[in-house]
Design a protein around this motif. Structure first.
Motif, PDB file in Angstrom:
ATOM      1  N   ALA A   8     -47.203 120.211 119.861  1.00 16.86           N
ATOM      2  CA  ALA A   8     -47.744 119.028 119.192  1.00 16.86           C
ATOM      3  C   ALA A   8     -49.272 119.090 119.145  1.00 16.86           C
ATOM      4  N   THR A   9     -49.835 118.540 118.059  1.00 22.80           N
ATOM      5  CA  THR A   9     -51.284 118.342 117.957  1.00 22.80           C
ATOM      6  C   THR A   9     -51.527 116.916 117.476  1.00 22.80           C
ATOM      7  N   GLN A  10     -52.726 116.426 117.716  1.00 24.37           N
ATOM      8  CA  GLN A  10     -53.080 115.072 117.286  1.00 24.37           C
ATOM      9  C   GLN A  10     -54.525 115.025 116.835  1.00 24.37           C
ATOM     10  N   ASP A  11     -54.770 114.319 115.728  1.00 19.53           N
ATOM     11  CA  ASP A  11     -56.109 114.038 115.233  1.00 19.53           C
ATOM     12  C   ASP A  11     -56.090 112.599 114.730  1.00 19.53           C
ATOM     13  N   GLY A  12     -56.439 111.661 115.606  1.00 22.91           N
ATOM     14  CA  GLY A  12     -56.349 110.242 115.255  1.00 22.91           C
ATOM     15  C   GLY A  12     -54.891 109.841 115.141  1.00 22.91           C
ATOM     16  N   THR A  13     -54.515 109.262 113.991  1.00 24.00           N
ATOM     17  CA  THR A  13     -53.116 108.873 113.791  1.00 24.00           C
ATOM     18  C   THR A  13     -52.302 109.993 113.151  1.00 24.00           C
ATOM     19  N   ALA A  14     -52.964 111.094 112.793  1.00 21.09           N
ATOM     20  CA  ALA A  14     -52.260 112.250 112.219  1.00 21.09           C
ATOM     21  C   ALA A  14     -51.821 113.177 113.346  1.00 21.09           C
ATOM     22  N   ALA A  15     -50.576 113.602 113.267  1.00 25.05           N
ATOM     23  CA  ALA A  15     -50.047 114.526 114.269  1.00 25.05           C
ATOM     24  C   ALA A  15     -49.239 115.602 113.548  1.00 25.05           C
ATOM     25  N   THR A  16     -49.080 116.736 114.211  1.00 22.93           N
ATOM     26  CA  THR A  16     -48.212 117.787 113.682  1.00 22.93           C
ATOM     27  C   THR A  16     -47.299 118.293 114.786  1.00 22.93           C
ATOM     28  N   MET A  17     -46.152 118.800 114.365  1.00 20.19           N
ATOM     29  CA  MET A  17     -45.189 119.415 115.274  1.00 20.19           C
ATOM     30  C   MET A  17     -44.812 120.776 114.710  1.00 20.19           C
ATOM     31  N   THR A  18     -44.754 121.765 115.598  1.00 22.04           N
ATOM     32  CA  THR A  18     -44.285 123.100 115.238  1.00 22.04           C
ATOM     33  C   THR A  18     -43.148 123.447 116.181  1.00 22.04           C
ATOM     34  N   LEU A  19     -42.053 123.969 115.631  1.00 23.36           N
ATOM     35  CA  LEU A  19     -40.909 124.348 116.437  1.00 23.36           C
ATOM     36  C   LEU A  19     -40.656 125.838 116.276  1.00 23.36           C
ATOM     37  N   LYS A  20     -40.420 126.507 117.395  1.00 23.66           N
ATOM     38  CA  LYS A  20     -40.083 127.928 117.388  1.00 23.66           C
ATOM     39  C   LYS A  20     -38.921 128.139 118.342  1.00 23.66           C
ATOM     40  N   SER A  21     -37.950 128.966 117.897  1.00 20.65           N
ATOM     41  CA  SER A  21     -36.794 129.225 118.738  1.00 20.65           C
ATOM     42  C   SER A  21     -36.327 130.662 118.571  1.00 20.65           C
TER      43      SER A  21
END
Length: 156
Positions: free
Chosen positions: A52-65
């Protein structure tokens, strides 16, 4: 004239230092990475890592399996993904995009970064949510089989 210029420069410098002292702290999500065990039905399952990353109210998720692999070579940005995480207080938050690196047949599956919107204090967990991936018209749904470790993502 030289004294006025020097005084103005000192004033600007002092204001700049004051501005730095009162600048808001960078927002951060904790933990930045969590692991979970997922079940993707007939497509497999096993351990996955969410970042997970966060920049204010914007966030991102990256999934790896490594538990789910690409059945064939897949081009960059060819997997439509929707990751739904459960909020601690009720409700869900969704991260959606067509974002993935190119993958050769047999490569570990990776999707993201998937953008979403968060609020300060949000606590998000994969258990109870899902990851839906649409690959070449086939929808694959993965669900966590238990809580993520070390715990839910908490956003500043």
């Amino acid at each position: 004239m030289k004294r006025i210029a020097t005084g103005a420069a000192l004033t600007v410098g002092a204001l700049a230092v004051t501005g730095l002292a009162f600048a808001p702290a960078a927002l951060a999500v904790t933990p930045e990475t969590a692991t979970l065990t997922a079940d993707c039905g007939s497509f497999g399952g096993g351990e996955a890592t969410l970042t997970a990353t966060q920049d204010g109210t914007a966030a991102t998720m990256t999934l790896k399996s490594s538990a789910v692999t690409a059945p064939i070579a897949l081009g960059e940005d060819s997997i439509q993904s929707t990751l739904t995480l459960v909020k601690a207080g009720g409700g869900t938050t969704t991260f959606t995009a067509t974002e993935n690196p190119a993958m050769a047949a047999g490569d570990d599956v990776q999707v993201g970064p998937l953008p979403g919107t968060v609020a300060s204090g949000d606590s998000l967990e994969a258990f109870g949510g899902s990851l839906k991936m649409s690959v070449l018209g086939i929808t694959i749904t993965c669900t966590a089989t238990g809580p993520q470790s070390p715990g839910p993502f908490v956003f500043d």
